[in-house]
Write a protein that holds these residues in place. Structure first.
Motif, PDB file in Angstrom:
ATOM      1  N   ASP A   2       0.893  -1.501  -0.030  1.00 55.85           N
ATOM      2  CA  ASP A   2       0.390  -0.514  -0.016  1.00 55.85           C
ATOM      3  C   ASP A   2       0.277   0.996   0.069  1.00 55.85           C
ATOM      4  O   ASP A   2       1.553   0.870   0.485  1.00 55.85           O
ATOM      5  N   VAL A   3       0.374   2.647   0.043  1.00 57.42           N
ATOM      6  CA  VAL A   3       1.251   3.587  -0.061  1.00 57.42           C
ATOM      7  C   VAL A   3       1.881   3.865   0.907  1.00 57.42           C
ATOM      8  O   VAL A   3       3.035   4.867   0.939  1.00 57.42           O
ATOM      9  N   ILE A   4       1.435   3.640   2.390  1.00 59.57           N
ATOM     10  CA  ILE A   4       2.531   3.786   3.340  1.00 59.57           C
ATOM     11  C   ILE A   4       3.267   2.946   3.278  1.00 59.57           C
ATOM     12  O   ILE A   4       5.016   3.818   3.659  1.00 59.57           O
ATOM     13  N   GLN A   6       4.703   1.752   0.121  1.00 64.42           N
ATOM     14  CA  GLN A   6       5.670   2.286   0.194  1.00 64.42           C
ATOM     15  C   GLN A   6       6.666   3.388   0.355  1.00 64.42           C
ATOM     16  O   GLN A   6       7.491   3.735   0.106  1.00 64.42           O
ATOM     17  N   ARG A   7       5.862   4.251   1.246  1.00 67.95           N
ATOM     18  CA  ARG A   7       6.601   5.850   1.841  1.00 67.95           C
ATOM     19  C   ARG A   7       7.689   5.244   2.519  1.00 67.95           C
ATOM     20  O   ARG A   7       8.725   6.411   2.521  1.00 67.95           O
ATOM     21  N   ASN A  16      12.620   9.712  -0.154  1.00 69.33           N
ATOM     22  CA  ASN A  16      11.297   9.961  -0.064  1.00 69.33           C
ATOM     23  C   ASN A  16      11.579  11.772   0.172  1.00 69.33           C
ATOM     24  O   ASN A  16      12.418  12.087   1.338  1.00 69.33           O
ATOM     25  N   GLN A  32       1.737  14.942   1.819  1.00 64.89           N
ATOM     26  CA  GLN A  32       2.024  15.167   0.256  1.00 64.89           C
ATOM     27  C   GLN A  32       0.946  16.766  -0.480  1.00 64.89           C
ATOM     28  O   GLN A  32       0.961  17.121  -0.756  1.00 64.89           O
ATOM     29  N   ALA A  91      -5.207   2.032   3.728  1.00 66.36           N
ATOM     30  CA  ALA A  91      -3.923   1.652   3.542  1.00 66.36           C
ATOM     31  C   ALA A  91      -3.706   1.015   4.669  1.00 66.36           C
ATOM     32  O   ALA A  91      -3.092   1.825   6.190  1.00 66.36           O
ATOM     33  N   ASP A 121      -7.120  16.506  -0.622  1.00 68.16           N
ATOM     34  CA  ASP A 121      -6.871  16.622  -2.430  1.00 68.16           C
ATOM     35  C   ASP A 121      -6.219  18.029  -3.158  1.00 68.16           C
ATOM     36  O   ASP A 121      -5.730  17.952  -4.297  1.00 68.16           O
TER      37      ASP A 121
END
Length: 144
Positions: A2-4, A6-7, A16, A32, A91, A121
């Motif tokens: 998931d995105v977390i 990945q970070r 990062n 972000q 996530a 967003d």
């Protein structure tokens, strides 16, 4: 992944750019987007699904790091309080949104969870040029 997760992987290898610093329990990153100035996240490392998956000292350290970030935000920004949100729904990797709240906020928004009244967003995107001084001040306060 998931995105977390990945970070966290990107933070480990130094790619990062939103990393403020490595804390004992994980990575402190600037959001972000910045719906409120100074919005950060603490990303657990090692990656686990929830805080309930941390045991003993690891759990205590995560919570202590989370509060230390709040202390830093109260000093570095003109925030009047800090909101902590740990959901892990979209996530499923442990991370906490650490959101400074300000006296200058619209009173109708000020008493609501930031994620429900601010459009993350559409908020100003993270900019190393614009957010660099804040990140440096956080590093200095937290000795990162």
């Amino acid at each position: 992944m998931d995105v977390i997760a990945q970070r966290v992987a990107a933070a480990r290898c130094g790619s990062n750019l939103s990393v403020i610093g490595r804390m004992k329990s994980g990575w402190l990153v600037i959001g972000q987007t910045q719906p409120l100035p100074g919005y950060c996240q603490l990303l657990a490392d090692p990656v686990v699904p929830t805080i309930n998956d941390l045991k003993g000292d690891a759990r205590a350290q995560y919570l202590a790091d989370m509060a230390a970030v709040g202390d830093a935000l109260l000093t570095v920004t003109d925030a009047v309080r800090i909101n902590y949100e740990t959901w892990c729904n979209l996530a499923p990797s442990l991370h906490t949104h650490i959101v400074p709240r300000y006296a200058s906020e619209d009173p109708e928004k000020a008493t609501c969870p930031a994620g429900t009244v601010y459009d993350y967003d559409a908020a100003r995107p993270f900019s190393l040029e614009q957010d660099g001084p804040f990140m440096k001040a956080m590093r200095r306060y937290l000795n990162l």
